[in-house]
Design an enzyme around this catalytic site. Structure first.
Site, PDB file in Angstrom:
ATOM      1  N   TRP A 199     -30.028 -10.324 -40.871  1.00  0.00           N
ATOM      2  CA  TRP A 199     -30.824  -9.561 -41.831  1.00  0.00           C
ATOM      3  C   TRP A 199     -30.102  -9.612 -43.170  1.00  0.00           C
ATOM      4  O   TRP A 199     -28.874  -9.754 -43.223  1.00  0.00           O
ATOM      5  CB  TRP A 199     -31.117  -8.156 -41.320  1.00  0.00           C
ATOM      6  CG  TRP A 199     -30.300  -7.027 -41.836  1.00  0.00           C
ATOM      7  CD1 TRP A 199     -29.105  -6.601 -41.358  1.00  0.00           C
ATOM      8  CD2 TRP A 199     -30.649  -6.159 -42.917  1.00  0.00           C
ATOM      9  NE1 TRP A 199     -28.679  -5.522 -42.061  1.00  0.00           N
ATOM     10  CE2 TRP A 199     -29.604  -5.232 -43.032  1.00  0.00           C
ATOM     11  CE3 TRP A 199     -31.730  -6.096 -43.793  1.00  0.00           C
ATOM     12  CZ2 TRP A 199     -29.615  -4.234 -43.989  1.00  0.00           C
ATOM     13  CZ3 TRP A 199     -31.742  -5.099 -44.742  1.00  0.00           C
ATOM     14  CH2 TRP A 199     -30.698  -4.181 -44.830  1.00  0.00           C
ATOM     15  N   ASP A 215     -24.248 -11.821 -37.359  1.00  0.00           N
ATOM     16  CA  ASP A 215     -23.365 -11.422 -36.263  1.00  0.00           C
ATOM     17  C   ASP A 215     -22.644 -12.662 -35.740  1.00  0.00           C
ATOM     18  O   ASP A 215     -23.169 -13.780 -35.836  1.00  0.00           O
ATOM     19  CB  ASP A 215     -24.179 -10.772 -35.138  1.00  0.00           C
ATOM     20  CG  ASP A 215     -24.678  -9.389 -35.526  1.00  0.00           C
ATOM     21  OD1 ASP A 215     -24.123  -8.800 -36.484  1.00  0.00           O
ATOM     22  OD2 ASP A 215     -25.618  -8.892 -34.879  1.00  0.00           O
TER      23      ASP A 215
END
Ligand code: ABN
Length: 181
Positions: A110, A129
């Site tokens: 994001w 991540d």
């Protein structure tokens, strides 16, 4: 009876004079003067603009200048982490932009928008991540500037972005600049 009519005459005259005084030309000019002076003076009076975007960010920049942790990528207060949710990869054997050895960057992420206090510009930050190892557990950080609730997936940060990788194991999160707003 005559005295009574005189009394009414005098009272009526007094009242008519009062009305003429308060609604006459001079009173109109007086009111216009008050409105003009008031209109000119009012905008000069100080008022609170602290809720406004620019002022809030100027205050943020000033705070960052006097706050050394805002320049330290191992601290949650670092400017690029304004919408970060996870463990800082810079505390987990990786760096601000690099996944630690044995992990790979998530294929999806994001993107948040953070103010860089050094040049006062807004940057788009991709929070990828790092996947393939169990949680790092160091330097947990959760900031939520402009983040939105979970039903709007692309603008929510509390999500395991390893969802599209071979290994879904989440280790830590990087903060990569991908554009200027
Ligand atoms: N994007 C960090 C993260 C991973 C797993 C669960 C919640 C948040």
């Amino acid at each position: 009876m005559r005295w009574f009519l005189d009394l009414i005459d005098r009272a009526t005259e007094r009242r008519v004079r009062q009305v003429a005084h308060s609604h006459g030309r001079r009173s109109l000019v007086t009111r216009l003067g008050v409105a003009l002076v008031g209109g000119a003076v009012l905008p000069m009076l100080p008022f609170d603009r602290s809720g406004q975007f620019g002022a809030a960010h100027a205050a943020g920049a000033a705070k960052a200048k006097s706050n050394p942790v805002a320049d330290d990528p191992t601290k949650c207060e670092y400017w690029r982490y304004c919408a970060f949710d996870g463990y800082l990869c810079s505390c987990c054997g990786g760096s601000l932009t690099q996944c630690p050895p044995g992990t790979e960057a998530s294929k999806v992420s994001w993107v948040g928008t953070c103010l860089n206090p050094t040049d006062n510009r807004q940057y788009l930050i991709s929070y990828n991540d790092c996947c393939g190892k169990a949680s790092c557990g160091e330097c947990l950080c959760n900031n939520n500037e402009r983040e939105r609730p979970g039903y709007r997936l692309g603008v929510h940060n509390d999500i395991n972005w390893c969802m599209a990788n071979t290994s879904l194991m989440f280790h830590c999160t990087t903060s990569v600049i991908v554009g200027v707003a």
